[in-house]
Design a protein around this motif. Structure first.
Motif, short mmCIF file in Angstrom:
data_model
loop_
_atom_site.label_atom_id
_atom_site.label_comp_id
_atom_site.label_asym_id
_atom_site.label_seq_id
_atom_site.Cartn_x
_atom_site.Cartn_y
_atom_site.Cartn_z
N LEU A 1 -25.51 6.97 -11.06
CA LEU A 1 -24.23 7.46 -11.75
C LEU A 1 -24.48 7.19 -13.51
CD1 LEU A 1 -22.00 5.52 -9.40
CD2 LEU A 1 -22.28 8.00 -9.86
N ILE A 2 -24.95 6.17 -13.87
CA ILE A 2 -25.02 6.20 -15.59
C ILE A 2 -26.08 7.36 -16.02
CG2 ILE A 2 -26.08 4.89 -17.42
CD1 ILE A 2 -25.14 2.26 -15.87
N GLN A 3 -27.12 7.45 -15.47
CA GLN A 3 -27.85 8.84 -15.70
C GLN A 3 -27.31 9.99 -15.96
OE1 GLN A 3 -30.71 8.86 -17.15
NE2 GLN A 3 -31.45 11.02 -16.89
N LYS A 4 -26.26 10.33 -14.58
CA LYS A 4 -25.61 11.63 -14.57
C LYS A 4 -24.46 11.90 -15.16
CE LYS A 4 -28.59 13.42 -11.64
NZ LYS A 4 -29.64 14.64 -11.99
N THR A 5 -24.04 10.73 -16.05
CA THR A 5 -22.77 10.58 -16.70
C THR A 5 -23.21 10.67 -18.19
OG1 THR A 5 -22.47 8.27 -16.34
CG2 THR A 5 -21.08 9.89 -14.79
N ILE A 6 -23.32 9.49 -18.60
CA ILE A 6 -23.81 9.26 -20.13
C ILE A 6 -25.30 9.34 -20.63
CG2 ILE A 6 -21.55 7.74 -20.61
CD1 ILE A 6 -23.67 5.50 -20.62
N GLY A 7 -26.06 9.26 -19.49
CA GLY A 7 -27.67 9.47 -19.82
C GLY A 7 -28.04 7.88 -19.87
N PHE A 8 -29.25 7.55 -19.03
CA PHE A 8 -29.93 6.22 -19.21
C PHE A 8 -31.04 6.33 -19.89
CE2 PHE A 8 -29.55 2.28 -16.33
CZ PHE A 8 -30.08 1.61 -17.20
N ARG A 9 -31.92 7.70 -19.93
CA ARG A 9 -33.00 7.72 -20.39
C ARG A 9 -32.87 8.39 -21.81
NH1 ARG A 9 -38.87 9.05 -17.91
NH2 ARG A 9 -40.01 9.72 -19.92
N ILE A 10 -33.93 8.05 -22.87
CA ILE A 10 -33.75 8.55 -23.94
C ILE A 10 -34.41 10.07 -23.95
CG2 ILE A 10 -33.51 6.55 -25.39
CD1 ILE A 10 -36.51 6.93 -26.10
N LYS A 11 -34.23 10.90 -25.00
CA LYS A 11 -34.77 12.34 -25.01
C LYS A 11 -36.46 11.99 -25.06
CE LYS A 11 -30.91 14.42 -27.29
NZ LYS A 11 -30.33 15.26 -28.41
N SER A 12 -37.13 13.02 -24.51
CA SER A 12 -38.37 12.84 -24.72
C SER A 12 -39.03 12.76 -26.23
CB SER A 12 -39.36 14.18 -24.30
OG SER A 12 -38.84 14.22 -22.74
N GLU A 13 -38.27 13.58 -27.15
CA GLU A 13 -38.82 13.53 -28.39
C GLU A 13 -38.48 12.21 -29.03
OE1 GLU A 13 -35.12 16.35 -28.20
OE2 GLU A 13 -36.69 15.69 -27.00
N ASP A 14 -37.51 11.71 -28.62
CA ASP A 14 -37.05 10.37 -28.98
C ASP A 14 -38.31 9.23 -28.69
OD1 ASP A 14 -35.00 11.26 -30.52
OD2 ASP A 14 -33.63 10.58 -29.02
N GLU A 15 -38.52 9.28 -27.36
CA GLU A 15 -39.58 8.56 -26.81
C GLU A 15 -41.08 8.42 -27.62
OE1 GLU A 15 -42.06 7.79 -22.65
OE2 GLU A 15 -40.10 9.04 -22.80
N LEU A 16 -41.29 9.91 -28.07
CA LEU A 16 -42.59 10.10 -28.64
C LEU A 16 -42.41 9.34 -29.90
CD1 LEU A 16 -43.51 13.53 -27.44
CD2 LEU A 16 -44.75 11.36 -27.11
N ALA A 17 -41.12 9.57 -30.62
CA ALA A 17 -40.89 9.16 -32.05
C ALA A 17 -40.82 7.53 -32.06
CB ALA A 17 -39.71 9.92 -32.63
N GLY A 18 -40.28 6.99 -31.12
CA GLY A 18 -40.42 5.43 -31.00
C GLY A 18 -38.96 5.06 -30.66
N VAL A 19 -38.68 4.27 -29.60
CA VAL A 19 -37.42 3.80 -29.43
C VAL A 19 -36.68 3.11 -30.22
CG1 VAL A 19 -36.09 2.76 -27.60
CG2 VAL A 19 -38.02 3.74 -26.83
N ASP A 20 -37.39 2.28 -30.96
CA ASP A 20 -36.78 1.39 -32.06
C ASP A 20 -36.22 1.89 -33.16
OD1 ASP A 20 -38.18 -0.54 -30.46
OD2 ASP A 20 -39.67 -1.36 -32.14
N THR A 21 -36.58 3.06 -33.90
CA THR A 21 -35.75 3.39 -34.94
C THR A 21 -34.96 4.59 -34.36
OG1 THR A 21 -37.55 5.26 -34.77
CG2 THR A 21 -37.87 3.39 -36.28
N VAL A 22 -34.91 5.17 -33.38
CA VAL A 22 -33.89 6.11 -32.67
C VAL A 22 -32.91 5.28 -32.20
CG1 VAL A 22 -33.55 7.78 -31.05
CG2 VAL A 22 -35.61 7.90 -32.23
N VAL A 23 -33.11 4.24 -31.54
CA VAL A 23 -31.96 3.47 -30.76
C VAL A 23 -31.38 2.45 -31.56
CG1 VAL A 23 -31.28 1.96 -28.75
CG2 VAL A 23 -32.85 3.99 -28.51
N HIS A 24 -32.25 1.87 -32.49
CA HIS A 24 -31.81 0.55 -33.00
C HIS A 24 -32.08 0.75 -34.59
CE1 HIS A 24 -31.21 -1.59 -29.56
NE2 HIS A 24 -32.19 -1.29 -29.32
N GLY A 25 -32.58 1.69 -35.19
CA GLY A 25 -32.85 1.81 -36.54
C GLY A 25 -33.49 0.70 -37.45
#
Length: 401
Positions: A369-393
Motif C-alpha cells: 500500500l505504501i509503494q502504490k500510494t506515496i512510493g517506498f523505493r527511491i528512483k533508480s537514478e537516485d539509487e545510483l547517485a546515492g541514497v544519503d545525499t538524495v534523501v538526507h542531504g
C-alpha cells in the motif's frame, strides 16, 4: 522489586537500547559508502518513533486479559499515566525490544528505501504486528496459553524473543524485500561492505547488549536463572562464530571477519528463545548448528531471486526458527530427547510459523500500500547517485581538501 532487581532492570534496558545503535553500525558497515547515513538513520528513526508509540499505547496492547484476544486495549492506560514503579520499569524494558525488532527489518531494504515511507511502515507494522505479537507471546495471549489449550503442564518456550523478535522481523523483512524489488546490479559478489571495522564494531555492541536482552527479564525472577542464561549467551554465540567460519572456509576458501560478525549475530539470534531452557552443552551445539546453517541460508536469496540486502531473512528468520524449534528436541525436561515427548516441538512449530505467516502477510500488505500510494523505493537514478545525499542531504564521509 528490591533495589538490586530494580538496578538490574534499568541496566538491562540501557544495554538493549544500546543494541539499536549497534544494529545501525553493523548494517551501516555492510552497505555502500553512499548509503551509510540512510542505513543508520532507519535504526535511529525506529528508536525515536517506536519509543513514543510504545509509551502512548504499545505497552497497553502488549498484554491481554483473554488468551484469544488480538491485543490489549491501547487506551486502557494512555501514556502509562497510572502505572506504578514496577509497571513503568517493565514498560521500559519492553520498549527496548519493540525498538530493535523494527530496526532489524530495515536491513532487507538497504540502498533503495525512502526514509519517510520507512517511518510510516515502521509505525504501522509495530502497531498491527509487533505490539499484538508481544501480547501473544509474553502478555497472556494464545501462544503463551498454548500449553493450556493442549491440556499440558508446560507451554511454548520463547524466553527472550525467537518468535516475537527474530522470526517476526525476518518475515517482515522478506515481505519488504519482495515489495521493493532488487537493487540495481543485484548479483552475488557485487555488493561489498564498505567498512568492515564498522561491521565488527556493530557486532561487538550487539553481543555486549545481548546480555541485557537475554538476562534482562530475570529481574522478574529474583535473578535465579541469570548464570545459566548469561553462560548460554556467551557459549552459543562463540560456537556460532566457529560454525559460520568453518562453512565459509569450506565453501569459499577463506574465513572472513564479516563472516565472524555475522556468525556471532546468528548465534545470538538462535540462543534468544532458548537461553533459559538449555544446558550449556546443548547451547554450544545450537550455536554451532545455527552458525553453519545461517552461513548457507544467506545464499538462498540468489537462488530464489529476492534481494534481502543484509541477510535479515537468512540470519534472523532462519536463526530464529532454528533456536525456537531446537527447544522441541533439547529443552530441559520437555524436549523430545531430554525427558519429554513430541508436544514441545509441536507447540514450538505452531508458534513459530503462526508468527511468521502473520507478520509476512501484514508487512506485505502495508509495504504494498505504501509503494502504490506515496512510493517506498527511491528512483533508480537516485539509487545510483546515492541514497544519503538524495534523501538526507548528507554524506557519511567528507574528505577535506
Amino acid at each position: 522489586m528490591d533495589t538490586g532487581e530494580l538496578a538490574w532492570a534499568i541496566t538491562a534496558s540501557a544495554l538493549v537500547v544500546f543494541m539499536t545503535p549497534g544494529v545501525a553500525f553493523f548494517y551501516g558497515g555492510l552497505v555502500k559508502a553512499k548509503s551509510v547515513v540512510s542505513m543508520m538513520m532507519m535504526s535511529f528513526g525506529a528508536l525515536g518513533l517506536i519509543s513514543v508509540l510504545w509509551i502512548l499505547y504499545g505497552a497497553n496492547m502488549s498484554a491481554v486479559d483473554s488468551a484469544w484476544a488480538f491485543a490489549g486495549n491501547p487506551f486502557s492506560d494512555f501514556a502509562l499515566g497510572s502505572a506504578d514503579n514496577e509497571g513503568l520499569v517493565s514498560a521500559l524494558f519492553g520498549a527496548t525490544f519493540a525498538i530493535i525488532t523494527v530496526a532489524l527489518i530495515s536491513g532487507a531494504i538497504a540502498d533503495r528505501a525512502k526514509f519517510g515511507s520507512w517511518m510510516i511502515f515502521a509505525g504501522l507494522w509495530a502497531t498491527f504486528v509487533y505490539f499484538p505479537v508481544a501480547a501473544w507471546v509474553w502478555g497472556g495471549g494464545w501462544i503463551l496459553s498454548l500449553g493450556d489449550t493442549f491440556g499440558l503442564d508446560y507451554t511454548v518456550i520463547d524466553y527472550a524473543g525467537g518468535t516475537a523478535v527474530h522470526i517476526n522481523a525476518g518475515a517482515a523483512a522478506l515481505a519488504l524485500a519482495l515489495v521493493l524489488g532488487k537493487r540495481i546490479g543485484f548479483a552475488k559478489g557485487i555488493q561489498k561492505p564498505h567498512n568492515v571495522p564498522l561491521v565488527l564494531l556493530g557486532a561487538s555492541i550487539l553481543w555486549f547488549g545481548w546480555f541485557g536482552f537475554n538476562v534482562g527479564a530475570e529481574f522478574l525472577n529474583d535473578l535465579a536463572g541469570a548464570g545459566l542464561i548469561g553462560l548460554n549467551t556467551l557459549g552459543a554465540t562463540a560456537a556460532s562464530i566457529l560454525g559460520w567460519l568453518i562453512v565459509e572456509k569450506i565453501k569459499d576458501g577463506k574465513a572472513t571477519s564479516v563472516g565472524a560478525g555475522s556468525g556471532a549475530v546468528a548465534g545470538l539470534v538462535a540462543i534468544t528463545p532458548s537461553c533459559a531452557n538449555l544446558t550449556p552443552g546443548w547451547a554450544l551445539l545450537l550455536g554451532l548448528l545455527a552458525g553453519a546453517v545461517c552461513a548457507l541460508a544467506i545464499e538462498l536469496k540468489f537462488k530464489l531471486g529476492f534481494d534481502d540486502s543484509l541477510d535479515v531473512v537468512g540470519i534472523h528468520m532462519i536463526g530464529g526458527l532454528i533456536g525456537t524449534l531446537y527447544l522441541g528436541f533439547f529443552a530441559t525436561g520437555t524436549g523430545l530427547f531430554t525427558g519429554g515427548d513430541g508436544m514441545q516441538l509441536v507447540m514450538q512449530a505452531i508458534a513459530a510459523f503462526g508468527v511468521l505467516i502473520y507478520s509476512f502477510l501484514v508487512a506485505l500488505i502495508i509495504g504494498f500500500l505504501i509503494q502504490k500510494t506515496i512510493g517506498f523505493r527511491i528512483k533508480s537514478e537516485d539509487e545510483l547517485a546515492g541514497v544519503d545525499t538524495v534523501v538526507h542531504g548528507e554524506e557519511g564521509y567528507v574528505l577535506a581538501d
